[in-house]
Design an enzyme around this catalytic site. Structure first.
Site, PDB file in Angstrom:
ATOM      1  N   SER A 149       0.835  -1.205   0.000  1.00 29.08           N
ATOM      2  CA  SER A 149       0.000   0.000   0.000  1.00 29.08           C
ATOM      3  C   SER A 149       0.874   1.262   0.000  1.00 29.08           C
ATOM      4  CB  SER A 149      -0.950  -0.045   1.198  1.00 29.08           C
ATOM      5  OG  SER A 149      -1.980   0.898   1.088  1.00 29.08           O
TER       6      SER A 149
ATOM      7  N   ASP B  18      -9.820  -5.548  -3.846  1.00 37.24           N
ATOM      8  CA  ASP B  18      -9.187  -4.544  -2.974  1.00 37.24           C
ATOM      9  C   ASP B  18     -10.112  -3.340  -2.859  1.00 37.24           C
ATOM     10  OD1 ASP B  18      -7.543  -2.496  -1.844  1.00 37.24           O
ATOM     11  OD2 ASP B  18      -5.756  -3.495  -2.609  1.00 37.24           O
TER      12      ASP B  18
ATOM     13  N   HIS C 283      -7.521  -5.911   0.697  1.00 39.18           N
ATOM     14  CA  HIS C 283      -6.335  -5.050   0.709  1.00 39.18           C
ATOM     15  C   HIS C 283      -5.197  -5.585   1.574  1.00 39.18           C
ATOM     16  CE1 HIS C 283      -4.210  -1.293   0.098  1.00 39.18           C
ATOM     17  NE2 HIS C 283      -4.084  -1.122   1.404  1.00 39.18           N
TER      18      HIS C 283
END
Length: 326
Positions: free
Chosen positions: A174, A261, A302
């Protein structure tokens, strides 16, 4: 009821004003570094949550000390009992691949999904070093794009001195994907190339990542809101431009992204993959550029790609093929 609705309306319309008057608040929202979860974990005692892991600190620049965990390959666990931090450091020279894990925003290196990934990588035979950037966890200083990049670059250079030539992989998740590509560009500008890059749930650039966020989407219809956010991010040097970085990077690359995600859209990972393929073609290199997409039915979203039972094989094969070429 009217008072409640009026209060919610005032809060809603005041947020863009707050960003305009106090642009530094945007950085706090992006980094979420003050939310130091999990609360009950003593970061100086990683053994409470992670086997055979040594905690240490590096002074990445004057006034900045960052906390790092070094998790050994599982094959060294028995030998590690009672050993000193110096012994842990010396093991980095044993020739096994080293993965430097650069996490996303919010919380510390002790967040459960980060710990589970480190366990998996340790079981696969890798050294894993997990960093809390400046301002995160028990690290001092205040976060910024330049600062996070400097912390990662310092750790990379420190590890390189200890390993004596072992393969080093920068793994970002991320927010950390932007730190990874920033650091890799810096290394390349210095005349070298990072051995391998793994980008987990990557975004194209911070401006685009912010504007697809659920909270931000509530404001997108307001005239000028998007340009305000983009301008503030640029003025405060919060770009994390993975798309631009991958136009010049020549390191082997593996992208991992789940189709479901809900934070960073899967199409951003696909776009970065295409950019990297174009870079490979234009520079006529033979470095591997790979992407693994996880179907929405798997429910990995995610943070949970570590739950893929095949992840060890995917990462192991990617890095093993690089070792063969060295």
């Amino acid at each position: 009821m009217k008072k409640v609705l009026l209060y919610l309306f005032v809060v809603y319309v005041s947020l863009p004003v707050v960003f305009y008057l106090f642009p530094w608040t945007l950085g706090h929202i992006i980094f979420c570094h003050t939310l130091r979860f999990p609360l009950l974990v003593d970061l100086s005692r990683p053994g409470d949550v992670l086997n055979h892991t040594c905690n240490f600190y590096l002074d990445t620049e004057e006034g900045v000390s960052v906390g790092v965990w070094h998790t050994l390959p599982a094959s060294q666990w028995e030998e590690a009992d009672g050993k000193s931090p110096e012994w842990y450091r010396e093991t980095l020279g044993d020739g096994r691949p080293v993965i430097i894990y650069l996490h996303g925003n919010f919380g510390t290196r002790a967040i459960p999904h980060r710990v589970e990934l480190m366990k998996m990588l340790s079981a696969a035979g890798f050294h894993v070093l997990s960093l809390d950037y400046r301002g995160f966890g028990d690290s001092t200083g205040e976060p910024s794009e330049a600062g996070l990049t400097s912390d990662a670059l310092y750790l990379y250079q420190w590890v390189k001195k200890q390993t004596g030539g072992a393969l080093i992989c920068l793994w970002g998740h991320s927010l950390g994907t932007g730190v990874v590509t920033n650091a890799a560009v810096r290394v390349q500008e210095q005349g070298s190339v990072v051995d391998a890059l793994i980008l987990e749930a990557p975004y194209t650039r911070m401006t685009e990542a912010v504007t697809v966020n659920l909270a931000a989407s509530l404001y997108m219809f307001l005239p000028g809101f998007q340009s305000l956010i983009w301008d503030l991010l640029e003025e405060n040097n919060l770009l994390f431009a993975n798309d631009e970085n991958l136009k010049v990077l020549t390191s082997p690359l593996l992208i991992l992204h789940a189709e479901d995600d809900n934070i960073i859209p899967h199409n951003m990972g696909r776009k970065l993959y295409q950019i990297s393929l174009q870079t490979k073609e234009s520079r006529r290199t033979d470095v591997p550029v790979e992407m693994v997409s996880y179907g929405a039915k798997l429910g990995l979203s995610h943070d949970n790609i570590y739950m893929d039972p095949n992840l060890t094989s995917v990462v192991g094969n990617f890095l093993q093929n690089l070792k063969k070429k060295v």
